[in-house]
Design a protein around this motif. Sequence first.
Motif, PDB file in Angstrom:
ATOM      1  N   UNK A   1      51.876  52.210  25.581  1.00 44.39           N
ATOM      2  CA  UNK A   1      53.224  51.830  25.253  1.00 44.39           C
ATOM      3  C   UNK A   1      53.167  53.016  23.201  1.00 44.39           C
ATOM      4  N   UNK A   2      54.514  54.105  23.294  1.00 44.36           N
ATOM      5  CA  UNK A   2      54.341  54.238  21.714  1.00 44.36           C
ATOM      6  C   UNK A   2      54.607  52.976  21.092  1.00 44.36           C
ATOM      7  N   UNK A   3      53.994  53.455  19.451  1.00 38.90           N
ATOM      8  CA  UNK A   3      54.533  52.075  18.648  1.00 38.90           C
ATOM      9  C   UNK A   3      55.589  52.976  17.407  1.00 38.90           C
TER      10      UNK A   3
ATOM     11  N   UNK B   1      47.724  63.435  18.936  1.00 40.00           N
ATOM     12  CA  UNK B   1      48.441  64.318  18.589  1.00 40.00           C
ATOM     13  C   UNK B   1      50.328  64.154  19.144  1.00 40.00           C
ATOM     14  N   UNK B   2      50.213  63.970  20.194  1.00 44.92           N
ATOM     15  CA  UNK B   2      51.820  64.295  20.722  1.00 44.92           C
ATOM     16  C   UNK B   2      51.753  63.422  22.620  1.00 44.92           C
ATOM     17  N   UNK B   3      52.523  63.400  22.837  1.00 44.88           N
ATOM     18  CA  UNK B   3      52.665  62.628  24.472  1.00 44.88           C
ATOM     19  C   UNK B   3      52.131  63.018  25.395  1.00 44.88           C
ATOM     20  N   UNK B   4      51.954  64.715  24.835  1.00 47.13           N
ATOM     21  CA  UNK B   4      51.466  65.506  25.921  1.00 47.13           C
ATOM     22  C   UNK B   4      49.560  64.509  26.264  1.00 47.13           C
ATOM     23  N   UNK B   5      49.345  64.761  24.978  1.00 44.31           N
ATOM     24  CA  UNK B   5      48.013  64.184  24.600  1.00 44.31           C
ATOM     25  C   UNK B   5      47.550  62.926  25.460  1.00 44.31           C
ATOM     26  N   UNK B   6      48.477  62.121  24.574  1.00 44.06           N
ATOM     27  CA  UNK B   6      48.605  60.935  25.766  1.00 44.06           C
ATOM     28  C   UNK B   6      48.773  60.722  27.277  1.00 44.06           C
TER      29      UNK B   6
ATOM     30  N   UNK C   1      50.374  62.280  13.405  1.00 42.08           N
ATOM     31  CA  UNK C   1      50.560  61.654  14.962  1.00 42.08           C
ATOM     32  C   UNK C   1      51.224  60.296  15.387  1.00 42.08           C
ATOM     33  N   UNK C   2      50.842  60.157  16.104  1.00 46.53           N
ATOM     34  CA  UNK C   2      51.817  59.360  17.025  1.00 46.53           C
ATOM     35  C   UNK C   2      50.794  58.016  17.167  1.00 46.53           C
ATOM     36  N   UNK C   3      50.915  57.114  16.966  1.00 46.90           N
ATOM     37  CA  UNK C   3      50.222  55.493  17.200  1.00 46.90           C
ATOM     38  C   UNK C   3      50.619  55.487  18.855  1.00 46.90           C
ATOM     39  N   UNK C   4      49.778  54.603  19.867  1.00 47.75           N
ATOM     40  CA  UNK C   4      50.135  54.124  20.900  1.00 47.75           C
ATOM     41  C   UNK C   4      48.889  52.411  20.923  1.00 47.75           C
ATOM     42  N   UNK C   5      49.580  51.490  22.205  1.00 49.87           N
ATOM     43  CA  UNK C   5      49.051  50.347  22.138  1.00 49.87           C
ATOM     44  C   UNK C   5      48.514  50.980  23.243  1.00 49.87           C
TER      45      UNK C   5
END
Length: 110
Positions: free
Chosen positions: A83-85, A60-65, A1-5
């Motif tokens: 902001x992607x971390x 899960x991904x940029x589209x979900x964010x 999974x990708x982490x975001x602020x």
Amino acid sequence: MAKYLVCGKYIGEGVQGLLSEGGSGRRSEIHELVGSLGGRVESVYYAFGDYDIYGIFDMPDNNSMAAFSLRASASGMLSVTCIPLMQPEDIDEAAKKTSRYRPPGVDWLP
């Protein structure tokens, strides 16, 4: 999974909603929205300054964010910045990639 602020600023009626529901009520809604998109909330903090609320999410991904941002912003009561971390090791890998770039107005490449 990708982490975001995720940084949010309540606008107009959004501030009134926060006052009536409280921070914990809004936190529950955040957990619900993130979970419905297959993500997980690591943390949520309220603050004062440029933004009213900060969160760290695993998505899960940029589209979900993007779906989160669209849904949260659609009301017009909240402005959202995502902001992607990246891990330090991700930067290590990026630094190893070779590339070429000529700055504007420069007719040479180093």
